[in-house]
Design an enzyme around this catalytic site. Structure first.
Site, PDB file in Angstrom:
ATOM      1  N   HIS A 110      26.941 -34.061-121.209  1.00 20.07           N
ATOM      2  CA  HIS A 110      26.466 -33.575-119.910  1.00 20.07           C
ATOM      3  C   HIS A 110      24.950 -33.783-119.907  1.00 20.07           C
ATOM      4  CE1 HIS A 110      25.300 -30.467-116.962  1.00 20.07           C
ATOM      5  NE2 HIS A 110      26.540 -30.520-116.514  1.00 20.07           N
ATOM      6  N   ASP A 185      27.206 -28.202-127.996  1.00 20.20           N
ATOM      7  CA  ASP A 185      27.296 -27.742-126.609  1.00 20.20           C
ATOM      8  C   ASP A 185      28.739 -27.278-126.380  1.00 20.20           C
ATOM      9  OD1 ASP A 185      27.677 -27.475-123.915  1.00 20.20           O
ATOM     10  OD2 ASP A 185      26.833 -29.425-123.364  1.00 20.20           O
ATOM     11  N   GLN A 188      32.173 -26.440-122.445  1.00 16.91           N
ATOM     12  CA  GLN A 188      33.540 -26.760-122.001  1.00 16.91           C
ATOM     13  C   GLN A 188      34.607 -26.350-123.013  1.00 16.91           C
ATOM     14  OE1 GLN A 188      34.486 -27.703-119.072  1.00 16.91           O
ATOM     15  NE2 GLN A 188      32.495 -28.220-118.190  1.00 16.91           N
ATOM     16  N   LYS A 211      31.722 -20.243-116.700  1.00 12.92           N
ATOM     17  CA  LYS A 211      32.882 -21.130-116.858  1.00 12.92           C
ATOM     18  C   LYS A 211      34.033 -20.405-117.563  1.00 12.92           C
ATOM     19  CE  LYS A 211      29.965 -25.225-117.344  1.00 12.92           C
ATOM     20  NZ  LYS A 211      30.079 -25.962-116.096  1.00 12.92           N
ATOM     21  N   CYS A 349      27.368 -34.858-113.580  1.00 10.43           N
ATOM     22  CA  CYS A 349      26.180 -34.664-114.432  1.00 10.43           C
ATOM     23  C   CYS A 349      26.361 -35.367-115.774  1.00 10.43           C
ATOM     24  CB  CYS A 349      25.884 -33.176-114.670  1.00 10.43           C
ATOM     25  SG  CYS A 349      25.499 -32.273-113.193  1.00 10.43           S
TER      26      CYS A 349
HETATM   27  N1  PMP Z   1      27.294 -28.863-120.924  1.00  2.27           N
HETATM   28  C1  PMP Z   1      28.507 -29.114-120.453  1.00  2.27           C
HETATM   29  C2  PMP Z   1      29.484 -29.848-121.317  1.00  2.27           C
HETATM   30  C3  PMP Z   1      28.858 -28.698-119.164  1.00  2.27           C
HETATM   31  O1  PMP Z   1      30.075 -28.974-118.693  1.00  2.27           O
HETATM   32  C4  PMP Z   1      27.921 -28.001-118.398  1.00  2.27           C
HETATM   33  C5  PMP Z   1      28.266 -27.518-116.999  1.00  2.27           C
HETATM   34  N2  PMP Z   1      28.909 -28.426-116.194  1.00  2.27           N
HETATM   35  C6  PMP Z   1      26.664 -27.759-118.943  1.00  2.27           C
HETATM   36  C7  PMP Z   1      26.379 -28.198-120.210  1.00  2.27           C
HETATM   37  C8  PMP Z   1      25.612 -27.026-118.181  1.00  2.27           C
HETATM   38  O2  PMP Z   1      26.029 -25.731-117.908  1.00  2.27           O
HETATM   39  P1  PMP Z   1      25.146 -24.797-116.966  1.00  2.27           P
HETATM   40  O3  PMP Z   1      25.038 -25.508-115.657  1.00  2.27           O
HETATM   41  O4  PMP Z   1      25.912 -23.540-116.878  1.00  2.27           O
HETATM   42  O5  PMP Z   1      23.828 -24.663-117.623  1.00  2.27           O
END
Ligand code: PMP
Length: 387
Positions: A110, A185, A188, A211, A349
């Site tokens: 991401h 990270d 997910q 999430k 993203c």
């Molecule tokens: N890493 C991953 C794998 C994600 O899916 C996301 C959210 N889509 C993020 C980071 C960022 O999360 P946040 O927008 O809550 O900071």
């Protein structure tokens, strides 16, 4: 069989919500718990001697404890942040970097686990990107890319586009053998897979409350005890200092030295409730349910000739991305929305990853515990009719 929780998620009466990888729905008990804070003991934490502040402080501390238990660490190692993005940036900006230091990340990240590392190039840090093999990080390439100056490897546990799960324990071993910081990270994975940070051998593990049935605005950085005092806080001021003179200041020790200003107290309390709900149902049961829905979805979608499902045969979370030849993903998502079916379209993203698969946009569905077999069938029938 579906999981019997839908009465706690009023929006499920109105829509087929399949955008859980972006954010999950918030159950009523989480909202009630947060209301409880505002209605019954609204006060700042660790600041007052009055009984409201004591109660709020107790609940805020308890949040650290429950979150720690959920991911297998000590409460002092839980740093509360706004979200995963802030947690990762806290590490990227908080460590001391020297010119020539080397960081490895992957093409499947991401942007939140990609751009903070790219930005370190401004400090003379070299950044290498590892590719993927069969939807997961190419471990051999990780080994090949390591050099004497490699200081950190940053990898997602589960992909937000592919749903695939990385061999993070193996990467953890590589990091330990080579004395390299390891950041995972977990945005997910934490909502879907039982987490044990000690097993992964990681130094940092990041995730977001929103999430995993929690509210927005609260996230977590697990920071291994021995590194807590090595990470400079993103912000300084009230909350994270212990002694201030006209010339100097001392940071508090441990996670309290990183969390600055008045925190999202209700958010921490809401996330604690969300964890209680997930624990009660059991992540293993949730995972099994998601896999059953995946199976139905993949079987139904595979009947469409012109469809490209990314890695249909691989173990995954509830995330499935696909492209239908000749159909614009945004148009399909808008069409589904008109039928009250919520899915996501775009680059999610993760532009490098989506482009790696020769797309610039893609459709993604992501299921969670409250979704049903009937909803998945409604989705696939609607897609088939659209075509
Ligand atoms: N890493 C991953 C794998 C994600 O899916 C996301 C959210 N889509 C993020 C980071 C960022 O999360 P946040 O927008 O809550 O900071």
């Amino acid at each position: 069989m579906n999981i019997n929780v839908r009465d706690k998620f009023p929006l499920t009466e109105r829509v087929v919500y399949l955008d859980n990888a972006a954010t999950s729905l918030t159950p009523t008990p989480v909202l009630q718990e947060m209301n409880g804070y505002y209605n019954e003991y609204c006060a700042n934490v660790d600041r007052g001697v009055h009984h409201l502040s004591k109660l709020a402080s107790h609940r805020y501390k308890d949040a650290h404890k429950k979150i720690g238990e959920f991911i297998g660490c000590n409460e002092n190692e839980v740093v509360l942040t706004k979200n995963t993005t802030e947690a990762i940036n806290q590490v990227a900006c908080g460590l001391d970097w020297s010119k020539g230091d080397h960081v490895i990340t992957t093409v499947m990240e991401h942007h939140s686990n990609f751009v903070p590392w790219l930005r370190l190039k401004e400090k003379g840090v070299e950044v290498d990107i590892v590719g993927i093999k069969n939807g997961a990080v190419d471990i051999n390439e990780v080994r090949e890319k390591i050099k004497s100056k490699t200081r950190l490897i940053a990898v997602c546990h589960a992909s937000n586009v592919l749903g695939t799960i990385n061999p993070i324990e193996e990467i953890g071993e590589i990091c330990r053998e080579n004395d390299i910081y390891y950041l995972v990270d977990g945005a997910q994975s934490t909502p879907h897979i039982p987490i044990d940070v000690a097993k992964y051998n990681c130094d940092f593990f990041c995730f977001s409350g929103h999430k995993m049935l929690g509210p927005t605005g609260i996230g977590v950085l697990y920071c291994k005890q021995q590194h807590l005092d090595k990470i400079k806080p993103l912000l300084v001021g009230g909350g994270n200092v212990s002694n201030v003179t006209e010339k100097t200041f001392d940071l508090k020790k441990g996670h309290k030295g990183i969390e600055s200003g008045t925190p999202h107290i209700a958010g921490a309390i809401g996330l604690t409730k969300a964890i209680e709900i997930l624990n009660k149902i059991g992540l293993k049961k949730i995972q099994k349910h998601e896999q059953k829905l995946n199976k139905i979805l993949i079987e139904e979608l595979a009947e469409i000739n012109s469809i490209d499902i990314l890695y249909p045969d691989i173990d995954r979370t509830g995330v499935i991305s696909f492209n239908i030849e000749g159909q614009d993903p945004h148009q399909t998502a808008i069409h589904l929305d008109q039928k009250n079916i919520i899915v996501r379209s775009g680059n999610h993203c993760s532009q490098p990853l989506v482009e790696h698969h020769n797309y610039n946009k893609i459709l993604r569905t992501s299921n969670y515990l409250y979704n049903t077999e009937q909803e998945i069938k409604k989705l696939t029938q609607t897609i088939k009719k659209t075509i």
